[in-house]
Design a protein around this motif. Structure first.
Motif, mmCIF file in Angstrom:
data_model
loop_
_atom_site.group_PDB
_atom_site.id
_atom_site.type_symbol
_atom_site.label_atom_id
_atom_site.label_comp_id
_atom_site.label_asym_id
_atom_site.label_seq_id
_atom_site.Cartn_x
_atom_site.Cartn_y
_atom_site.Cartn_z
ATOM 1 N N LYS A 35 2.411 6.689 0.223
ATOM 2 C CA LYS A 35 1.272 7.236 -0.804
ATOM 3 C C LYS A 35 1.881 6.476 -2.154
ATOM 4 N N ASP A 36 3.182 6.356 -2.312
ATOM 5 C CA ASP A 36 3.564 6.026 -3.545
ATOM 6 C C ASP A 36 3.826 4.332 -3.800
ATOM 7 N N ASN A 92 1.340 2.137 9.472
ATOM 8 C CA ASN A 92 2.107 3.147 9.093
ATOM 9 C C ASN A 92 2.359 3.147 7.562
ATOM 10 N N ASP A 93 2.529 2.078 6.965
ATOM 11 C CA ASP A 93 2.852 1.943 5.505
ATOM 12 C C ASP A 93 1.719 1.422 4.658
ATOM 13 N N GLY A 94 0.655 1.533 5.226
ATOM 14 C CA GLY A 94 -0.488 1.168 4.118
ATOM 15 C C GLY A 94 -0.650 -0.461 3.746
ATOM 16 N N ASP A 95 -0.008 -1.192 4.369
ATOM 17 C CA ASP A 95 -0.135 -2.889 3.786
ATOM 18 C C ASP A 95 -1.225 -3.619 4.826
ATOM 19 N N GLY A 96 -1.801 -2.573 5.797
ATOM 20 C CA GLY A 96 -2.981 -3.525 6.445
ATOM 21 C C GLY A 96 -2.419 -4.157 7.642
ATOM 22 N N GLU A 97 -1.213 -4.449 7.794
ATOM 23 C CA GLU A 97 -0.741 -4.832 8.987
ATOM 24 C C GLU A 97 -0.131 -3.801 10.037
ATOM 25 N N ILE A 98 -0.092 -4.099 11.254
ATOM 26 C CA ILE A 98 -0.009 -3.153 12.610
ATOM 27 C C ILE A 98 1.164 -3.434 13.145
#
Length: 471
Positions: free
Chosen positions: A410-411, A315-321
């Motif tokens: 996105k930011d 959900n935050d785009g860091d590649g981890e779930i």
């Protein structure tokens, strides 16, 4: 239809399930031993006579002899487990399962945040824990033999699954108790326990400092549930989406499939954490969040606060779930039609059973600044569409673009040097750096090493990050 997940206290429900099982005695007697001129069967028969006369030590002797004669004789294994459990639980009047209910009579809706068994005398807790560990050692041998076809099949793993799962839940409760600080022993009332470092929320989140035993215990619960979901379906009535009154159309099979899927996903999650402390903490975040006891801190060192929704996606785009805790008591609206379709198609991963239409904060999260940009939902309604809304509103679009991020992400710049594993390792270093007076990594270090929400911090908010993380 809006489906706000209710805050359900799992342990109280577990004991309710336990009562159902105990009504027939945990590990029910078969009452169908066929006497033949065979040593193992004759010894087993004598063992059951002793058991029904409450001569548990003598019963153990007979069952052990029967197993020695014929290790495939499943009824002897069952009798041995029952005898050990009853012998140990009858060493004191406090330790029958019915009397234990008063120690887990908790009600979160009434504000009770105590750990189950918190006020159970240590001597009784130790007796119960010993009994469970002993029965587990026998049950593990029996289950392994049953799965490998080395028993006669009269009593199977499925037959004892209800009792075995309750035993694992009881053990998990006792593990909670053992993690309580010594100071908790001096608390005289449940109110004192609830409003202190002895509260359920505090104890659960402290587990992440030493999670191994807890994860192993949860794994046994979920693994047993996966093998026999029918025994957990009633427990999950208000625990999984699609199980409330609005889903009365669900067939028993569909409910069982949903429970099996969720237990399977959690069993895999806990199994994958066996030798990885980072994964163990992540797994506990998932479980803690589903119990509604989030601590509202940055668990994974990315500077963001509880930004994961536990939908099996990044959900935050860091590649981890699901690496940061989420709280199931937030206002989550699920895509029930898609979930039911996935159940029918036997799709059983977390993301298949947690399809989210929209999300919003519960009361305690309205004042949480998830991305640390200085704004919360309470003081800026636009944050609902930033911190709680998906970039792609429609689930099918999220799948098509393989993008399940929330708008605020996105930011966020991420330092992906070394790939996801490199970022994860750096985040973990920061998550463990909790010395407020002498941090190893400065704010600028964190912005460089990770990026993420750290780019939104100033020195004041950086200092506040340590609150609640410093022991």
């Amino acid at each position: 239809m809006k489906n706000i997940l209710k805050s359900k206290f799992l342990w109280t429900a577990a004991l309710a399930a336990c009562l159902t099982v105990v009504g027939c005695n945990i590990f029910n007697p078969t009452e169908s031993v066929n006497i033949k001129n065979d040593d193992a069967k004759a010894l087993t028969y004598e063992g059951y006579i002793k058991f029904r006369n409450k001569e548990y030590s003598e019963a153990e002797t007979y069952f052990n002899k029967a197993i020695a004669v014929d290790s495939a004789h499943s009824e002897a294994w069952l009798g041995l487990m029952k005898s050990i459990l009853n012998r140990k639980l009858n060493t004191t009047a406090e330790t029958n399962v019915f009397s234990l209910l008063k120690y887990v009579n908790t009600n979160r809706d009434a504000g009770d945040m105590t750990v189950p068994f918190a006020d159970l005398p240590d001597s009784v807790a130790n007796t119960l824990r010993t009994a469970i560990d002993t029965v587990n050692s026998i049950a593990t041998q029996f289950i392994e033999r049953d799965k490998n076809g080395k028993t006669d099949g009269k009593v199977t793993y499925k037959y004892i699954a209800d009792g075995y799962m309750v035993i694992q839940m009881l053990k998990t409760m006792l593990v909670l108790k053992t993690k309580m600080p010594l100071e908790c022993a001096n608390k005289s009332t449940r109110a004192e326990l609830s409003n202190s470092s002895c509260s359920m929320q505090t104890i659960l989140n402290d587990f992440k400092n030493d999670p191994n035993e807890t994860v192993e215990t949860f794994h046994e619960v979920f693994n047993t549930c996966e093998a026999n979901p029918e025994s957990m379906t009633s427990l999950f009535e208000d625990y999984l989406q699609g199980f409330g009154n609005e889903a009365g159309y669900l067939t028993k099979e569909a409910k069982n499939d949903a429970v099996k899927g969720m237990c399977s996903a959690l069993a895999q999650e806990t199994e994958s954490a066996e030798d990885d402390v980072h994964q163990q903490s992540k797994t506990l975040n998932i479980i803690i969040g589903q119990l509604g006891y989030s601590d509202i801190i940055d668990d994974d060192g990315d500077g963001c606060i509880d930004e994961e929704l536990y939908d099996g996606e990044d959900n935050d785009g860091d590649g981890e779930i699901d690496e940061d805790v989420s709280d199931k008591t937030n206002e989550i609206r699920y895509d029930d039609a898609t979930i039911m379709k996935n159940i029918a198609q036997k799709k059983m991963s977390v993301k298949d059973l947690r399809v989210i239409k929209s999300a919003g904060p519960n009361e305690k999260y309205r004042n949480v600044d998830i991305d640390m940009n200085g704004k919360t939902v309470a003081d800026d309604s636009d944050e609902l569409d930033r911190e709680w809304a998906f970039i792609y509103e429609n689930y099918k679009d999220r799948v098509a673009h393989n993008d399940h991020r929330l708008v605020f992400s996105k930011d966020l710049p991420w330092n992906m040097e070394g790939g996801i594993e490199g970022l994860k390792a750096r985040k973990q270093l920061i998550a463990n750096d909790t010395n407020k007076d002498n941090p190893t990594y400065s704010l600028e270090d964190r912005k460089t090493m990770v990026g993420g929400c750290w780019v939104n911090y100033d020195e004041d908010s950086f200092k506040k990050w340590f609150d609640g993380r410093t022991k």
